[in-house]
Design an enzyme around this catalytic site. Structure first.
Site, short mmCIF file in Angstrom:
data_model
loop_
_atom_site.label_atom_id
_atom_site.label_comp_id
_atom_site.label_asym_id
_atom_site.label_seq_id
_atom_site.Cartn_x
_atom_site.Cartn_y
_atom_site.Cartn_z
N SER A 100 0.83 -1.21 0.00
CA SER A 100 0.00 0.00 0.00
C SER A 100 0.86 1.26 0.00
CB SER A 100 -0.96 -0.01 1.18
OG SER A 100 -0.24 -0.02 2.40
N ARG A 124 -9.44 -3.54 -18.00
CA ARG A 124 -9.83 -4.53 -16.99
C ARG A 124 -9.05 -4.33 -15.71
NH1 ARG A 124 -12.27 -9.16 -18.58
NH2 ARG A 124 -12.61 -9.36 -16.35
N GLN A 133 -9.99 7.85 -22.69
CA GLN A 133 -9.72 7.28 -24.02
C GLN A 133 -10.44 8.05 -25.11
OE1 GLN A 133 -10.75 3.14 -24.34
NE2 GLN A 133 -9.78 2.92 -26.33
N SER A 135 -12.77 9.14 -27.86
CA SER A 135 -14.18 8.75 -27.98
C SER A 135 -14.56 8.50 -29.44
CB SER A 135 -15.08 9.85 -27.42
OG SER A 135 -16.41 9.62 -27.81
N GLN A 136 -15.11 7.32 -29.68
CA GLN A 136 -15.58 7.03 -31.04
C GLN A 136 -16.97 7.62 -31.28
OE1 GLN A 136 -15.23 2.73 -31.38
NE2 GLN A 136 -13.33 2.98 -32.52
N ARG A 220 1.98 0.56 -7.29
CA ARG A 220 1.52 -0.79 -6.91
C ARG A 220 0.67 -1.39 -8.03
NH1 ARG A 220 -2.29 -2.27 -1.70
NH2 ARG A 220 -1.38 -4.31 -1.28
N ARG A 229 0.90 -8.73 -17.47
CA ARG A 229 0.90 -8.46 -18.91
C ARG A 229 2.28 -8.48 -19.55
NH1 ARG A 229 -4.42 -9.34 -20.15
NH2 ARG A 229 -5.76 -8.16 -18.75
#
Ligand SMILES: Cc1cc2nc3c(=O)[nH]c(=O)nc-3n(C[C@H](O)[C@H](O)[C@H](O)COP(=O)(O)OP(=O)(O)OC[C@H]3O[C@@H](n4cnc5c(N)ncnc54)[C@H](O)[C@@H]3O)c2cc1C
Length: 279
Positions: A100, A124, A133, A135-136, A220, A229
């Site tokens: 933490s 996720r 992000q 925007s479409q 963290r 990943r």
């Protein structure tokens, strides 16, 4: 053979969209656009208020310094720090898994040249992450780039199938936007018309379309992301981005990310792992 999505191509489709060459991206870009600063005056004031006259540490990286201050507050251990400086202090935090404390180091990253499939996987990661992000719904995708997976790009046959499929989807998007704009022609607000058209038409855009995402995350959370990943089990594009992020973060904050060790898979792509898992 890939069949065409729109069989009775109207002339406008060929004129406006048909001749457009695909702009293909194969490498993501990661920019570290923001980092923290320490207010040294306030730190000194806090230490003086608590009768600590001479605590210092040896890192210039604000995130690392803030983590050390936060950790030392837990035990009020400013007066007699152990030797080894900030690196040793953070090493101990990783060793004992006091994760933490690492949430106090925050980085702002801007990621471009990535596909919508990548961002779908990225978002996720919830705890300790913030996202903004492209925007479409608002941004016109009739001029767009596409991210082609390496294993497809390097095979002429697969590459041809991929290009045709992407081009068809993109052409259909252009047509749908035009037709939907006509459908909503009665609406007085042009911005609203465009939004309604684009938000419906985007349903045919492929996962390969390029997007941009601004990511703010604490150390963290970033460590957990990199663990999952930058591993051999992760998908190639997200693994490449995780590796690019780790490259930057290891230079930026070696005390927080220096424990990862690099490896190479048989296909030449990189992986990284640490013994300090999920702190
Ligand atoms: C190789 C790989 C394959 C994957 N395949 C799939 C797939 O097929 N389908 C799919 O849907 N997803 C898939 N995922 C995504 C995966 O399930 C996770 O959603 C993603 O990796 C984020 O992990 P996380 O939840 O640990 O991270 P975060 O959301 O950042 O959470 C970090 C940690 O906080 C804690 N936490 C967060 N939220 C909660 C909560 N609500 N309750 C309790 N604890 C919480 C957990 O300890 C968690 O590990 C895959 C991921 C990987 C790496």
């Amino acid at each position: 053979m890939v069949s065409l999505i729109v069989r009775d191509k109207p002339p406008c489709m060929v004129n406006i969209y048909g001749a457009m060459a695909l702009k293909i991206i194969r490498e993501p870009r990661v920019y570290l656009v923001g980092r923290q600063i320490v207010d040294e005056g306030q730190v000194r004031e806090f230490l003086a208020d608590h009768e600590v006259d001479c605590w210092t540490t040896d890192t210039d990286v604000a995130g690392q310094k803030l983590c050390e201050i936060a950790g030392r507050v837990c035990y009020m251990s400013f007066a007699r720090p152990r030797p080894g400086g900030n690196q040793a202090y953070l090493g101990h935090i990783l060793e004992v898994g006091h994760g933490s404390v690492l949430e106090h180091a925050v980085f702002n990253l801007l990621i471009t040249g990535v596909s919508r499939s990548f961002t779908h996987e990225l978002v996720r990661h919830r705890a300790g992450f913030g996202y903004s992000q492209l925007s479409q719904r608002y941004v016109d995708e009739s001029v767009a780039d596409f991210v082609e997976p390496e294993c497809i790009a390097t095979d002429p046959c697969l590459d041809a199938i991929w290009r045709e499929a992407v081009q068809n989807c993109h052409q259909a998007y252009g047509l749908l936007v035009d037709r939907l704009m006509e459908k909503y022609a009665d609406l007085p607000d042009k911005t609203q018309r465009r939004k309604l058209a684009r938000q419906a038409a985007r349903s045919v855009l492929p996962n390969a379309i390029e997007t941009k995402i601004f990511v703010t995350a604490n150390a963290r959370a970033l460590r957990h992301f990199i663990e999952l990943r930058c591993s051999e089990h992760a998908e190639v594009e997200i693994r490449n981005v995780a590796a690019a992020m780790l490259d930057i973060l290891q230079k930026e904050a070696p005390g927080l990310f220096g424990d990862y060790r690099w490896g190479t898979l048989p296909d030449g792509t990189r992986v990284a792992e640490t013994t300090h898992r999920k702190v």
